[in-house]
Design an enzyme around this catalytic site. Sequence first.
Site, PDB file in Angstrom:
ATOM      1  N   ASP A  72      43.132  44.709  46.129  1.00 15.47           N
ATOM      2  CA  ASP A  72      42.404  45.868  45.885  1.00 15.47           C
ATOM      3  C   ASP A  72      41.884  46.636  47.565  1.00 15.47           C
ATOM      4  O   ASP A  72      42.988  47.211  47.981  1.00 15.47           O
ATOM      5  CB  ASP A  72      41.042  45.768  45.361  1.00 15.47           C
ATOM      6  CG  ASP A  72      40.194  47.087  44.830  1.00 15.47           C
ATOM      7  OD1 ASP A  72      40.950  48.121  44.923  1.00 15.47           O
ATOM      8  OD2 ASP A  72      39.213  47.031  44.915  1.00 15.47           O
TER       9      ASP A  72
ATOM     10  N   GLY B 141      42.116  44.879  50.021  1.00 15.01           N
ATOM     11  CA  GLY B 141      42.718  43.911  50.928  1.00 15.01           C
ATOM     12  C   GLY B 141      41.942  42.872  51.493  1.00 15.01           C
ATOM     13  O   GLY B 141      42.233  42.074  52.378  1.00 15.01           O
TER      14      GLY B 141
HETATM   15  P1  IMP Z   1      39.624  43.088  47.598  1.00 20.80           P
HETATM   16  O1  IMP Z   1      39.112  42.211  48.441  1.00 20.80           O
HETATM   17  O2  IMP Z   1      38.974  44.393  47.623  1.00 20.80           O
HETATM   18  O3  IMP Z   1      41.305  43.253  47.967  1.00 20.80           O
HETATM   19  O4  IMP Z   1      39.468  42.610  46.032  1.00 20.80           O
HETATM   20  C1  IMP Z   1      40.398  41.438  45.642  1.00 20.80           C
HETATM   21  C2  IMP Z   1      39.400  40.979  44.526  1.00 20.80           C
HETATM   22  O5  IMP Z   1      38.918  41.828  43.825  1.00 20.80           O
HETATM   23  C3  IMP Z   1      40.302  40.175  43.534  1.00 20.80           C
HETATM   24  O6  IMP Z   1      40.657  38.826  43.880  1.00 20.80           O
HETATM   25  C4  IMP Z   1      39.778  40.566  42.370  1.00 20.80           C
HETATM   26  O7  IMP Z   1      38.987  39.119  41.956  1.00 20.80           O
HETATM   27  C5  IMP Z   1      38.712  41.558  42.499  1.00 20.80           C
HETATM   28  N1  IMP Z   1      39.304  42.769  41.809  1.00 20.80           N
HETATM   29  C6  IMP Z   1      39.805  43.934  42.286  1.00 20.80           C
HETATM   30  N2  IMP Z   1      40.272  44.855  41.369  1.00 20.80           N
HETATM   31  C7  IMP Z   1      40.135  44.223  40.305  1.00 20.80           C
HETATM   32  C8  IMP Z   1      40.344  44.751  38.949  1.00 20.80           C
HETATM   33  O8  IMP Z   1      40.937  46.160  38.758  1.00 20.80           O
HETATM   34  N3  IMP Z   1      40.075  44.056  37.894  1.00 20.80           N
HETATM   35  C9  IMP Z   1      39.672  42.581  38.118  1.00 20.80           C
HETATM   36  N4  IMP Z   1      39.327  42.079  39.518  1.00 20.80           N
HETATM   37  C10 IMP Z   1      39.278  43.004  40.595  1.00 20.80           C
END
Ligand code: IMP
Length: 191
Positions: free
Chosen positions: A107, A109
């Site tokens: 998402d 990152g």
């Molecule tokens: P980031 O650190 O923002 O990249 O988020 C990554 C983590 O957020 C992932 O490992 C997911 O567990 C959670 N996440 C992000 N977007 C979604 C979504 O659309 N559905 C479910 N989990 C999400």
Amino acid sequence: MMPPFPYDFIDEVIIPEEEIKKRVTELGHQIAQDYHSSHNLILIGLLRGSFVFLTDLSRSIGIPLTVDFMATMSYEGAMSTGAVKLILDHKINIEGWDVILVDDIIDTGYTVDVVSRLLATRNPHSLKICALLDKVERHRVDIQIDYCGFVIPDRFVVGYGLDIDEQGRHLPYIATVNLAKYNRPNYRLHH
Ligand code: IMP
Ligand code: MG
């Protein structure tokens, strides 16, 4: 009549089961090819979201490999809390290993950025990142995803390991969540 989905907050299926299967198999074959001369390949899955993906992916890689897990936390419901906390560390000493960090979805990152920086300090021979889904337009850090299943639009999704407040991980497809319905005060599961 049975409702079409087991949860009433589900909008639509954006990636059906068969399409996921096909793409995961392709990724597995690609990885097997890229690492055919490696003797120390390890997949490190981020719990809990990657558990279904890692299960299928690992079984489609026809060369020797090891599986391990880490767990982080950064989300509550559909809202990023910003900070990434390490909840569980991997067990195997990865010094000299070819590491592939496996996550369900990228998402902002932040998660894979923080975790891959940590892993890099442990002297692996190589380190790559694999994710089933990537919301490219939401990235907040400059990261390279070496193996990506599908690029998806900026929608909250569940299924194939992904959850919303721990619900929906068991669904065999990737489906979008209707957040207006999810936030409804008298929200209930179908029985
Ligand atoms: P980031 O650190 O923002 O990249 O988020 C990554 C983590 O957020 C992932 O490992 C997911 O567990 C959670 N996440 C992000 N977007 C979604 C979504 O659309 N559905 C479910 N989990 C999400
Ligand atoms: Mg999650």
